[in-house]
Design a protein around this motif. Structure first.
Motif, PDB file in Angstrom:
ATOM      1  N   PRO B  67      -3.532  -7.488  42.346  1.00 18.25           N
ATOM      2  CA  PRO B  67      -4.256  -7.946  43.533  1.00 18.25           C
ATOM      3  C   PRO B  67      -3.772  -9.325  43.968  1.00 18.25           C
ATOM      4  O   PRO B  67      -3.204 -10.059  43.181  1.00 18.25           O
ATOM      5  CB  PRO B  67      -5.716  -8.035  43.062  1.00 18.25           C
ATOM      6  CG  PRO B  67      -5.774  -7.377  41.746  1.00 18.25           C
ATOM      7  CD  PRO B  67      -4.400  -7.426  41.160  1.00 18.25           C
ATOM      8  N   ARG B  68      -4.028  -9.621  45.242  1.00 19.87           N
ATOM      9  CA  ARG B  68      -3.715 -10.971  45.717  1.00 19.87           C
ATOM     10  C   ARG B  68      -4.566 -11.970  44.956  1.00 19.87           C
ATOM     11  O   ARG B  68      -5.698 -11.671  44.578  1.00 19.87           O
ATOM     12  CB  ARG B  68      -4.054 -11.086  47.215  1.00 19.87           C
ATOM     13  CG  ARG B  68      -3.154 -10.249  48.071  1.00 19.87           C
ATOM     14  CD  ARG B  68      -3.633 -10.258  49.513  1.00 19.87           C
ATOM     15  NE  ARG B  68      -2.866  -9.284  50.275  1.00 19.87           N
ATOM     16  CZ  ARG B  68      -3.344  -8.565  51.273  1.00 19.87           C
ATOM     17  NH1 ARG B  68      -4.596  -8.711  51.641  1.00 19.87           N
ATOM     18  NH2 ARG B  68      -2.578  -7.717  51.899  1.00 19.87           N
ATOM     19  N   THR B  71      -8.201 -12.640  46.012  1.00 21.62           N
ATOM     20  CA  THR B  71      -9.244 -11.634  45.810  1.00 21.62           C
ATOM     21  C   THR B  71     -10.170 -12.018  44.659  1.00 21.62           C
ATOM     22  O   THR B  71     -11.385 -11.904  44.766  1.00 21.62           O
ATOM     23  CB  THR B  71      -8.604 -10.254  45.564  1.00 21.62           C
ATOM     24  OG1 THR B  71      -7.814  -9.930  46.711  1.00 21.62           O
ATOM     25  CG2 THR B  71      -9.651  -9.171  45.362  1.00 21.62           C
ATOM     26  N   LYS B  72      -9.591 -12.513  43.582  1.00 18.99           N
ATOM     27  CA  LYS B  72     -10.429 -12.911  42.444  1.00 18.99           C
ATOM     28  C   LYS B  72     -11.345 -14.071  42.842  1.00 18.99           C
ATOM     29  O   LYS B  72     -12.543 -14.072  42.532  1.00 18.99           O
ATOM     30  CB  LYS B  72      -9.559 -13.304  41.257  1.00 18.99           C
ATOM     31  CG  LYS B  72     -10.370 -13.582  40.005  1.00 18.99           C
ATOM     32  CD  LYS B  72      -9.463 -13.872  38.819  1.00 18.99           C
ATOM     33  CE  LYS B  72     -10.283 -14.132  37.570  1.00 18.99           C
ATOM     34  NZ  LYS B  72      -9.433 -14.450  36.413  1.00 18.99           N
ATOM     35  N   ALA B  74     -12.436 -14.680  45.747  1.00 17.54           N
ATOM     36  CA  ALA B  74     -13.477 -14.169  46.649  1.00 17.54           C
ATOM     37  C   ALA B  74     -14.592 -13.489  45.855  1.00 17.54           C
ATOM     38  O   ALA B  74     -15.777 -13.631  46.172  1.00 17.54           O
ATOM     39  CB  ALA B  74     -12.865 -13.192  47.651  1.00 17.54           C
ATOM     40  N   VAL B  75     -14.217 -12.777  44.795  1.00 23.34           N
ATOM     41  CA  VAL B  75     -15.227 -12.136  43.943  1.00 23.34           C
ATOM     42  C   VAL B  75     -16.112 -13.212  43.306  1.00 23.34           C
ATOM     43  O   VAL B  75     -17.342 -13.123  43.316  1.00 23.34           O
ATOM     44  CB  VAL B  75     -14.559 -11.295  42.823  1.00 23.34           C
ATOM     45  CG1 VAL B  75     -15.594 -10.823  41.819  1.00 23.34           C
ATOM     46  CG2 VAL B  75     -13.824 -10.102  43.426  1.00 23.34           C
ATOM     47  N   MET B  76     -15.454 -14.247  42.780  1.00 23.50           N
ATOM     48  CA  MET B  76     -16.199 -15.318  42.102  1.00 23.50           C
ATOM     49  C   MET B  76     -17.159 -15.999  43.082  1.00 23.50           C
ATOM     50  O   MET B  76     -18.280 -16.333  42.729  1.00 23.50           O
ATOM     51  CB  MET B  76     -15.223 -16.345  41.506  1.00 23.50           C
ATOM     52  CG  MET B  76     -14.344 -15.775  40.405  1.00 23.50           C
ATOM     53  SD  MET B  76     -15.304 -15.141  39.007  1.00 23.50           S
ATOM     54  CE  MET B  76     -14.043 -14.376  38.006  1.00 23.50           C
ATOM     55  N   ARG B  78     -18.459 -14.671  45.798  1.00 19.31           N
ATOM     56  CA  ARG B  78     -19.562 -13.761  46.122  1.00 19.31           C
ATOM     57  C   ARG B  78     -20.611 -13.763  45.025  1.00 19.31           C
ATOM     58  O   ARG B  78     -21.800 -13.655  45.282  1.00 19.31           O
ATOM     59  CB  ARG B  78     -19.024 -12.340  46.335  1.00 19.31           C
ATOM     60  CG  ARG B  78     -18.478 -12.127  47.744  1.00 19.31           C
ATOM     61  CD  ARG B  78     -17.787 -10.788  47.879  1.00 19.31           C
ATOM     62  NE  ARG B  78     -18.695  -9.646  47.841  1.00 19.31           N
ATOM     63  CZ  ARG B  78     -18.294  -8.383  48.013  1.00 19.31           C
ATOM     64  NH1 ARG B  78     -17.019  -8.139  48.265  1.00 19.31           N
ATOM     65  NH2 ARG B  78     -19.144  -7.399  47.962  1.00 19.31           N
ATOM     66  N   LEU B  79     -20.161 -13.878  43.780  1.00 19.04           N
ATOM     67  CA  LEU B  79     -21.104 -13.792  42.664  1.00 19.04           C
ATOM     68  C   LEU B  79     -21.704 -15.138  42.283  1.00 19.04           C
ATOM     69  O   LEU B  79     -22.886 -15.226  41.983  1.00 19.04           O
ATOM     70  CB  LEU B  79     -20.410 -13.191  41.440  1.00 19.04           C
ATOM     71  CG  LEU B  79     -20.149 -11.699  41.513  1.00 19.04           C
ATOM     72  CD1 LEU B  79     -19.308 -11.255  40.325  1.00 19.04           C
ATOM     73  CD2 LEU B  79     -21.460 -10.929  41.541  1.00 19.04           C
ATOM     74  N   PHE B  80     -20.874 -16.171  42.280  1.00 14.19           N
ATOM     75  CA  PHE B  80     -21.327 -17.427  41.681  1.00 14.19           C
ATOM     76  C   PHE B  80     -21.390 -18.578  42.673  1.00 14.19           C
ATOM     77  O   PHE B  80     -21.669 -19.696  42.297  1.00 14.19           O
ATOM     78  CB  PHE B  80     -20.418 -17.802  40.502  1.00 14.19           C
ATOM     79  CG  PHE B  80     -20.165 -16.653  39.564  1.00 14.19           C
ATOM     80  CD1 PHE B  80     -21.237 -15.934  39.042  1.00 14.19           C
ATOM     81  CD2 PHE B  80     -18.879 -16.278  39.222  1.00 14.19           C
ATOM     82  CE1 PHE B  80     -21.007 -14.858  38.194  1.00 14.19           C
ATOM     83  CE2 PHE B  80     -18.645 -15.206  38.369  1.00 14.19           C
ATOM     84  CZ  PHE B  80     -19.719 -14.496  37.852  1.00 14.19           C
ATOM     85  N   GLU B 145     -10.759 -21.266  33.322  1.00 15.65           N
ATOM     86  CA  GLU B 145      -9.760 -20.652  34.190  1.00 15.65           C
ATOM     87  C   GLU B 145     -10.368 -20.093  35.473  1.00 15.65           C
ATOM     88  O   GLU B 145      -9.813 -20.207  36.546  1.00 15.65           O
ATOM     89  CB  GLU B 145      -9.066 -19.536  33.417  1.00 15.65           C
ATOM     90  CG  GLU B 145      -7.649 -19.288  33.857  1.00 15.65           C
ATOM     91  CD  GLU B 145      -7.034 -18.202  32.990  1.00 15.65           C
ATOM     92  OE1 GLU B 145      -6.619 -17.203  33.549  1.00 15.65           O
ATOM     93  OE2 GLU B 145      -7.026 -18.379  31.749  1.00 15.65           O
ATOM     94  N   ASP B 146     -11.538 -19.511  35.345  1.00 17.94           N
ATOM     95  CA  ASP B 146     -12.150 -18.876  36.509  1.00 17.94           C
ATOM     96  C   ASP B 146     -13.096 -19.822  37.250  1.00 17.94           C
ATOM     97  O   ASP B 146     -13.728 -19.422  38.212  1.00 17.94           O
ATOM     98  CB  ASP B 146     -12.924 -17.620  36.079  1.00 17.94           C
ATOM     99  CG  ASP B 146     -14.082 -17.974  35.156  1.00 17.94           C
ATOM    100  OD1 ASP B 146     -14.138 -19.123  34.697  1.00 17.94           O
ATOM    101  OD2 ASP B 146     -14.912 -17.088  34.899  1.00 17.94           O
ATOM    102  N   SER B 148     -15.890 -20.976  36.237  1.00 19.74           N
ATOM    103  CA  SER B 148     -17.315 -20.755  35.986  1.00 19.74           C
ATOM    104  C   SER B 148     -17.927 -21.927  35.224  1.00 19.74           C
ATOM    105  O   SER B 148     -19.127 -22.145  35.270  1.00 19.74           O
ATOM    106  CB  SER B 148     -17.524 -19.452  35.227  1.00 19.74           C
ATOM    107  OG  SER B 148     -16.864 -19.499  33.988  1.00 19.74           O
ATOM    108  N   ARG B 172     -24.448 -20.905  26.664  1.00 23.95           N
ATOM    109  CA  ARG B 172     -25.179 -19.648  26.501  1.00 23.95           C
ATOM    110  C   ARG B 172     -26.479 -19.941  25.769  1.00 23.95           C
ATOM    111  O   ARG B 172     -26.580 -20.937  25.059  1.00 23.95           O
ATOM    112  CB  ARG B 172     -24.323 -18.656  25.698  1.00 23.95           C
ATOM    113  CG  ARG B 172     -23.116 -18.163  26.466  1.00 23.95           C
ATOM    114  CD  ARG B 172     -22.458 -16.993  25.761  1.00 23.95           C
ATOM    115  NE  ARG B 172     -21.748 -17.393  24.547  1.00 23.95           N
ATOM    116  CZ  ARG B 172     -21.820 -16.747  23.396  1.00 23.95           C
ATOM    117  NH1 ARG B 172     -22.593 -15.682  23.280  1.00 23.95           N
ATOM    118  NH2 ARG B 172     -21.116 -17.149  22.353  1.00 23.95           N
ATOM    119  N   LEU B 238     -13.743 -23.123  25.990  1.00 23.10           N
ATOM    120  CA  LEU B 238     -14.121 -22.518  27.269  1.00 23.10           C
ATOM    121  C   LEU B 238     -13.398 -23.156  28.446  1.00 23.10           C
ATOM    122  O   LEU B 238     -13.132 -22.518  29.445  1.00 23.10           O
ATOM    123  CB  LEU B 238     -15.640 -22.654  27.468  1.00 23.10           C
ATOM    124  CG  LEU B 238     -16.524 -22.073  26.361  1.00 23.10           C
ATOM    125  CD1 LEU B 238     -17.977 -22.396  26.631  1.00 23.10           C
ATOM    126  CD2 LEU B 238     -16.331 -20.560  26.258  1.00 23.10           C
TER     127      LEU B 238
END
Lengths: 185, 246
Positions: B67-68, B71-72, B74-76, B78-80, B145-146, B148, B172, B238
């Motif tokens: 995927p481009r 896209t990742k 954009a997912v992040m 939308r969710l976070f 990396e993401d 979060s 957590r 992390l």
């Protein structure tokens, strides 16, 4: 199943995602998104729309991971099924407004189903679909493949094979019954 | 009903219905009925799941397509939310807050640089004002990396402290986030646990000395509540980020 990760590792990642672990979600995405995009691209030929469907899929995966354990599917099956559903949603939404009907399919899939033990039994039956599809009359096999991989509806298939809608239904149902018989042999 | 062929017919019809449902060929009343059955009848649900497992093997020959990158992200988002993907340099407001709050001596320089990022980001060199310039600003973005989990840290040379702001993420339940300083190939030195809000951590003298010579990396690991029992990271790392000198 051509997952990049071992079954156990994938299950572990999904379990962590269910607990809200974002780094596990990121790893799950990295490991599985290319395959899922491949699946979306079979349904949606346009790259940008397929990438949108992929986004939808991962949003659903994040939100539905806590129900994964109860749906009885193997991890890649679950992920691919969600991606395929999201791609079909996009495909059909672009044609007509199907609204909530389609959403329910994905939800029902996630909410019900056999226990993992039951699914393990189903999996160990190892019904070989490919060879059985090849045993079917060529057009029937092609219709079932089209319905699965391209998300084609009965009316798409009827148009493609140039037969009336009801003929297509009868035809495909017979095909599915023969397929099941073959896989149970 | 006791006729075996009739039963077989019925089970064959049911299986075909389960397949149509899995294939998403049903609509209208048929779809609603199949849905109702899938949630009420475990046998039918099992048949649907079995079809999914069978049909999914049709995707075995489907080649993965990368995927481009966007896209990742954009997912992040939308969710976070937006915070999960903000780049280091878009958090200007936070830097400004840090500078104003704790860096009296360097505040002028920090504000000058932060409010005009183009003047130094473009060329990579900074013209420092005069010889009386205060010590350069040392900053670190510690991010997973993401995106979060993300923290911003600024070193305050006057007090040998590190000012920390958490931008995204948390420990957590029942776990703690521990901050580490890592100089070159040396063992990590704990800087303590990451708290809820703004935080100021005093650097151990050895780490402060190294800051001047060796490139330093700050990292965060997942630890038991109360912190690592061994004095070294025991859980997953992390997030990490190098200390950069502006």
């Amino acid at each position: 199943m051509s997952g990049t990760l071992e079954l156990k590792a994938l299950e572990n990642l999904i379990a962590r995602v269910a607990l809200g672990d974002r780094s596990a979600f990121s790893s799950l995405y990295d490991a599985t998104a290319p395959k899922l995009l491949g699946v979306c691209l079979r349904v949606l030929k346009q790259r940008s729309v397929a990438e949108d469907a992929l986004q939808d899929a991962y949003v659903k995966i994040w939100k539905g991971a806590d129900r994964y354990v109860s749906n009885g599917l193997s991890p890649m099956t679950w992920l691919i099924t969600i991606a395929r559903n999201c791609a079909i949603d996009r495909l059909r939404a672009s044609r007509r407004d199907v609204g909530s009907e389609i959403d329910t399919v994905t939800e029902t899939l996630a909410a019900s189903g056999p226990s993992p033990e039951q699914s393990a039994i189903a999996g160990s039956e190892a019904r070989r679909i490919t060879s059985c599809l090849d045993e079917l009359e060529a057009t029937r096999g092609e219709a079932i493949r089209g319905a699965y991989l391209k998300g084609e509806s009965y009316s798409d298939l009827a148009a493609k094979f140039d037969v009336p809608l009801n003929t297509m239904r009868t035809w495909l149902r017979r095909g599915l019954i023969s397929l099941r018989e073959c896989m149970e042999r | 009903m006791s006729d075996p062929t009739e039963k077989d017919d019925e089970s064959a019809r049911d299986s075909a219905l389960a397949a149509e449902y899995a294939l998403r060929l049903l609509d209208g009343d048929e779809l609603r009925m199949a849905e109702a059955r899938a949630s009420a009848d475990p046998g039918f649900a099992r048949e649907v799941a079995a079809w999914h497992e069978d049909l999914v093997t049709l995707t075995d020959p489907v080649a993965p397509v990368k995927p481009r990158r966007a896209t990742k992200g954009a997912v992040m988002t939308r969710l976070f939310g937006e915070a999960s993907r903000q780049g280091m340099w878009s958090a200007v407001g936070i830097w400004r807050g840090l500078a104003l709050a704790s860096m009296t001596a360097t505040a002028g320089l920090a504000l000058l640089m932060v409010s005009q990022p183009g003047t130094w980001l473009g060329t990579g060199t900074v013209e420092r004002p005069g010889t009386s310039a205060p010590a350069p600003l040392q900053l670190a973005e510690i991010a997973s990396e993401d995106g979060s989990l993300r923290l911003l840290a600024a070193y305050v040379p006057q007090t040998d402290t590190v000012e920390i702001r958490r931008v995204a993420g948390e420990a957590r339940p029942g776990r703690a986030l521990e901050l580490w300083a890592i100089a070159g190939a040396d063992a990590p030195v704990s800087l303590g646990l990451i708290g809820e809000g703004a935080q100021s951590v005093t650097l151990p003298a050895a780490v402060a000395r190294q800051l001047a010579q060796t490139p330093l990396v700050l990292a965060i690991s997942d630890e038991p509540a109360g912190g690592s029992p061994t004095g070294q990271p025991t859980g997953a790392v992390l997030a990490a980020g190098p200390v950069t000198t502006l």
